[in-house]
Design an enzyme around this catalytic site. Structure first.
Site, PDB file in Angstrom:
ATOM      1  CG  HIS A 143      -2.025   1.080   1.243  1.00  0.00           C
ATOM      2  ND1 HIS A 143      -3.363   0.780   0.724  1.00  0.00           N
ATOM      3  CD2 HIS A 143      -1.961   2.321   1.388  1.00  0.00           C
ATOM      4  CE1 HIS A 143      -3.777   1.992   0.801  1.00  0.00           C
ATOM      5  NE2 HIS A 143      -3.134   2.923   1.185  1.00  0.00           N
ATOM      6  CG  HIS A 242     -10.835   2.106   1.959  1.00  0.00           C
ATOM      7  ND1 HIS A 242     -11.552   2.557   3.344  1.00  0.00           N
ATOM      8  CD2 HIS A 242      -9.531   2.121   2.411  1.00  0.00           C
ATOM      9  CE1 HIS A 242     -10.723   2.567   4.216  1.00  0.00           C
ATOM     10  NE2 HIS A 242      -9.647   2.625   3.750  1.00  0.00           N
ATOM     11  CG  HIS A 244      -8.309  -6.324   1.344  1.00  0.00           C
ATOM     12  ND1 HIS A 244      -8.066  -5.983  -0.027  1.00  0.00           N
ATOM     13  CD2 HIS A 244      -7.366  -7.168   1.610  1.00  0.00           C
ATOM     14  CE1 HIS A 244      -7.472  -7.038  -0.590  1.00  0.00           C
ATOM     15  NE2 HIS A 244      -6.732  -7.729   0.528  1.00  0.00           N
TER      16      HIS A 244
END
Lengths: 928, 78
Positions: A143, A242, A244
């Site tokens: 990320h 966004h 998960h």
């Protein structure tokens, strides 16, 4: 964890003068009739990750005691715990132990990365603390560091004979990256080789024909891409995912996704002025027994996500003006939530002047145990146990607090009170302070961080992804002024440390050291990954949702083009999304010129939004997107080209200037360690390069979300369809010239611009089987080996975009709609529905490849770079002159009779339908 | 620390989901009245009652199944 309503009540009580209210908890009580005490339905009524539930019989005497105990527990404060800083035994760990440590700690670090950390601490001659390992895992997470896009890729090309020259007689020099991938290659970083390289060439290479060095102000550097807007302003844009979190807690995941991307724009000192949200869900009618363990049903995910998007944008006063919603069985376990924000700021007011000695100030929300491991968790696939393993990764949003933070920041920016700023998102303070202090060093005292409640361990305070927080670097001389400003706006601001000049990150709790790391190792120490990519052409048709078989039965048996068109209009990907769009406020701020729903009854599907950011100028912005994962299941290279083309079509159709457009990439993919997934990702990035160069549209920002896979109990993996979202932001020279897609006036001429080709693969019509009209070939095109995935002609497409824009700018165009899902048939129907007028079209006049005379293909092929355009007959000569040399033909006219009548390529009628019936089909599908 | 439970219901449908608020603090009767009447409920469409959590058993058993628009005071001094 977080109870925003309770916090509001405490604030409200204080304003009433009631200062002795110490604790508030909010609950909902539902009276349910007909359920047994242990009915499994009860478990579906709440989300244990963020909620707790008590269910009792209302008439049972014992229930009173249960309720009393339950209430007491809720009011009981978290136990005070002594802060613990643990040392992790790493120096002598074997490879197996290193991997076990990574897995047990949800660090998502591979063996090479764990080895690099081990070597570093051997040099330091000590074991790492838990906080140091967590800090490195966060900094090196997919990320935060994009290690897949920075990896070395060993690409193995398909060894079968190449067919591009046969099927695609276009100049190959327009497709340099495609050519590169026609043979085995070693690529040093996808982002450098393809995405940043394209931007660099377009923006900085003086030999590039378009050249717009003054247009792009910041690309791939700040929290958002920044472009110039007029003489005195700049516009920023960022799109995040966004995914998960939204799979685990749909409302909170989407809610904080929106909040997070808004903070990205605040992180470039801009005022957020518009949101865009693109959502991908599993089929809403998925049978209950088809649900995988640990996975929420798509209905629950969709309704929660839409509510979460609505809640944040509406409460913060930012219009949600653009988006798309797609459904595919591949998104059942892994929904995708793309959240984007556009910002506006005075030019040059965003500071980058952090100096040693500046204070580290955190302002906004307090820190709690929410969002722990969010950054590293997003690097893992989802499984049936994810919710219980990493439920703490779920964040809770509070848009009202973010609004107050925004109000403070804009004033602080204008007063020049801070020298640098960033949002506190994934990775929390660790990421924010670590990135801001990379060049200097920083020292933070965690005991000074304001907490929501007691009991957090030092590493949890450091890693928490609690929302609505920003981190500022504030020169000592400005500190008092900033703190006074925050106090005046009821925003909590706290000095938690100082930027230093020692090049180290030092984090303490009391008199103990939690983190002591060299910034250079944190940011440069990650070993470059080498990933294998093996591409094989896949001739299978793309997966379609489970309803295909049923639909073929219903539609195919009627052998009717009209029925096929109705079925297409009712397809969830194409059907009206008004039920979702209308829950979003797209009007607030009063600057939305072209809204998501347009036409006579404000119910037609607009191509893109047009914004007028400043009242003082008619210069505007068009915001649109392109996404088609169905093509990605065939070849991600062509998907990427199609996505860029679609995003540009959308902004051009409303008046955007294709020569003054920037784009953003958002790749959502499966596990990049699987060679087939990595090959697809490489091809998609290559497609982005070729498209960006051909259209002259630089990438200014991007984001990837990988590991979107579900691993079931038996270990079988299901990746999402390869998905690329391209977002386009274009200048609109004069918003008064903006165009909508609804038909305007009977008697007007209708032109089809762009060539229709035999490009049915990946098309939505294949979900139903091709309709067999009297004049269609009885042989289904599904079996036609020459029918291909839609391909963008990079020689002609940019010229078409420019020509359409020229015609719109000249005021020649009354309505314009791009041809996308469902092709000409769907586009024509949508224009008629929106305008409450009819169309009489003739397929024999359509520009098309020689020999293509199949009505169904001409109606439903999704060939890119096409527009359906309405203009006054008197403007036809000027329009034809603007389109001279390009595939363009007058194919019909607008009629007062509200019917869609389409003549066949070989004469006769191909289709005749009542527009009201088409509208019923289009509006009849449940989309949320 | 005294604890209270306030229950806010729809005046039109007592079976509709109710909002419950657990409040903890040294609150006077006046505090509770102002909190519930000015902050926690809308008197046009909602009704509210509350009681001390210590007396939940006694109070709740007398409330269950009954609609009430009257404000209910805790029986013990606060």
């Amino acid at each position: 964890m977080t109870d925003n309503e309770a916090e509001s009540i405490k604030i409200g009580a204080g304003r009433l003068g009631i200062n002795r209210l110490r604790t508030v908890k909010t609950l909902r009580r539902y009276l349910l009739d007909g359920l047994e005490q242990h009915d499994s339905t009860l478990a579906g009524l709440y989300n244990p990750l963020i909620q707790t539930m008590l269910h009792t019989r209302s008439d049972a005497a014992a229930a009173i005691d249960e309720r009393t105990a339950f209430y007491h527990d809720l009011l009981c404060p978290p136990a005070e715990t002594a802060p613990v800083i643990e040392r992790v035994a790493l120096l002598e760990a074997s490879e197996e132990e290193l991997l076990r440590i990574s897995q047990a700690g949800i660090l998502s670090l591979d063996l090479d990365e764990m080895r690099a950390i081990q070597v570093y601490f051997r040099q330091e001659e000590r074991e790492p603390t838990d906080g140091e390992l967590e800090t490195l895992a966060q900094t090196w997470s997919e990320h935060c560091s994009h290690k897949t896009f920075k990896a070395r890729v060993r690409y193995r090309a398909d060894q079968r004979p190449k067919t591009m020259d046969e099927s695609w007689p276009k100049p190959l020099e327009r497709y340099p990256a495609y050519q590169m991938l026609s043979q085995d290659s070693e690529i040093d970083s996808l982002i450098k080789t393809f995405l940043m390289a394209a931007t660099h060439q377009i923006v900085h290479d003086p030999s590039f024909v378009i050249g717009r060095s003054s247009f792009v102000l910041s690309a791939f550097v700040d929290n958002a891409g920044i472009v110039a807007f007029g003489a005195a302003h700049e516009v920023s844009i960022k799109v995040e995912t966004h995914n998960h979190p939204s799979a685990l807690e749909p409302f909170g995941g989407a809610n904080t996704g929106v909040g997070g991307v808004i903070r990205d724009v605040m992180g470039v000192s801009a005022l957020p002025i518009a949101n865009t949200d693109v959502l991908c869900f599993g089929p809403l009618d998925l049978p209950e027994d088809a649900q995988s363990p640990g996975v929420l049903h798509p209905r629950r995910i969709a309704s929660g996500v839409v509510a979460g998007v609505r809640d944040y944008g509406n409460k913060l006063g930012i219009p949600t003006v653009n988006g798309a919603v797609l459904y595919d069985r591949g998104y059942t376990a892994n929904p995708l939530v793309f959240c984007g924000t556009v910002g506006l700021a005075p030019r040059g007011k965003h500071p980058h002047n952090l100096q040693p000695g500046d204070a580290v100030v955190v302002l906004g929300g307090r820190t709690g145990r929410d969002g722990i491991h969010g950054a590293t968790f997003s690097s893992a696939e989802l499984t049936h146990t994810t919710a219980s393993d990493v439920g703490s990764a779920v964040q809770i949003g509070d848009p009202i607090t973010e609004k107050k933070v925004l109000d403070v920041l804009l004033q602080a920016r204008d007063a020049g009170l801070y020298s640098a700023i960033t949002d506190c998102g994934a990775g929390g303070l660790s990421s924010a302070v670590g990135e801001m202090g990379e060049a200097t060093g920083a020292r933070v005292a965690l005991d000074d961080v304001p907490l929501k409640y007691a009991g957090l361990q030092p590493w949890e305070i450091w890693l928490s992804e609690a929302q609505e927080r920003m981190v500022l670097a504030v020169p000592p001389a400005n500190l008092d002024a900033l703190l006074a400003l925050c106090a005046s706006e009821d925003v909590e601001a706290t000095v938690i440390g100082q930027f230093t000049g020692d090049g180290r990150l030092t984090v303490t709790h009391g008199d103990r050291t939690v983190v002591d790391l060299a910034m250079a190792f944190m940011h440069k120490g990650i070993p470059q990954r080498t990933l294998e990519a093996v591409w094989t052409t896949d001739d299978r048709p793309p997966t379609t949702d489970h309803r295909q078989e049923k639909r073929q039965t219903v539609v195919g048996s009627q052998s009717s083009v009209v029925e096929a068109l109705k079925a297409l209009l009712a397809h969830p990907n194409i059907a009206s999304k008004a039920a979702i769009i209308r829950t979003y406020d797209h009007e607030i701020r009063g600057g939305t010129i072209v809204k998501p729903l347009v036409g006579a009854n404000c119910d037609g599907p607009g191509d893109a939004a047009v914004l007028q950011p400043l009242r003082s100028t008619t210069l505007g912005l068009a915001l649109g997107c392109g996404i088609n994962p169905r093509y990605g299941q065939i070849d991600p290279y062509w998907m990427a080209l199609a996505c860029v083309d679609e995003a540009l079509r959308n902004v051009v159709a409303v008046g955007g200037d294709p020569r003054q457009t920037v784009i953003l990439d958002n790749f959502c993919w499966g596990d990049p360690r699987q060679p087939d997934r990595m090959a697809g990702l490489t091809r998609a990035a290559a497609g982005c390069y070729d498209a960006a160069l051909a259209f002259g549209t630089p990438f200014v920002s991007g984001k990837d979300s990988l590991n979107n896979e579900y691993r079931d109990v038996k270990g079988a993996r299901t990746p999402i369809p390869p998905t690329l979202l391209i977002t386009a932001l274009a200048y609109v020279p004069d918003v008064r010239r903006a165009v909508t897609m609804d038909l305007k006036e009977p008697g007007n001429a209708v032109y089809l611009v762009g060539e229709t080709r035999d490009e049915l693969r990946g098309g939505h019509i294949l979900d139903f089987g091709l309709p067999i009209s009297d004049r269609s070939s009885p042989k289904s095109k599904i079996q036609n080996p020459k029918s291909t995935v839609p391909k963008v002609d990079l020689e002609t497409a940019p010229k078409i975009m420019t020509a359409i824009h020229t015609a719109i700018t000249a005021g020649l165009v009354r309505a314009c709609h791009d041809l996308s899902e469902g092709g000409l048939g769907v586009a024509a129907a949508e224009m008629a529905i929106a305008g409450v007028l009819g169309l009489r079209l003739d397929l024999s006049a359509t520009p098309r490849t020689p020999g293509l005379d199949d009505d169904a293909t001409l109606l439903f092929a999704e060939s890119p770079s096409r527009f359906l355009v309405e203009l006054r007959p008197a403007d036809a000569p000027a329009f034809e002159a603007a389109l001279a040399g390009l595939p363009c033909a007058r194919i019909g006219e607008v009629t007062a009779a509200v019917e869609l009548i389409i003549g066949g390529a070989a004469g006769g009628a191909a289709l005749q339908a009542d527009v009201a019936e088409l509208k019923m089909a289009w509006q009849g599908t449940t989309v949320v | 620390m005294p604890e209270y439970l306030a229950t806010v219901r729809s005046t039109r449908n007592s079976d509709a989901p109710a909002h419950l608020y657990l409040l903890e603090g040294e609150l006077s009767s006046d505090d509770l009245q102002r909190l519930t009447s000015e902050l926690l409920h809308d008197p046009v469409v909602q009704e509210v009652d509350w009681f001390s959590l210590a007396e939940l058993g006694e109070q709740a058993s007398s409330v269950v199944g009954r609609r009430s628009r009257s404000l209910r005071w805790p029986s013990s001094p606060v």
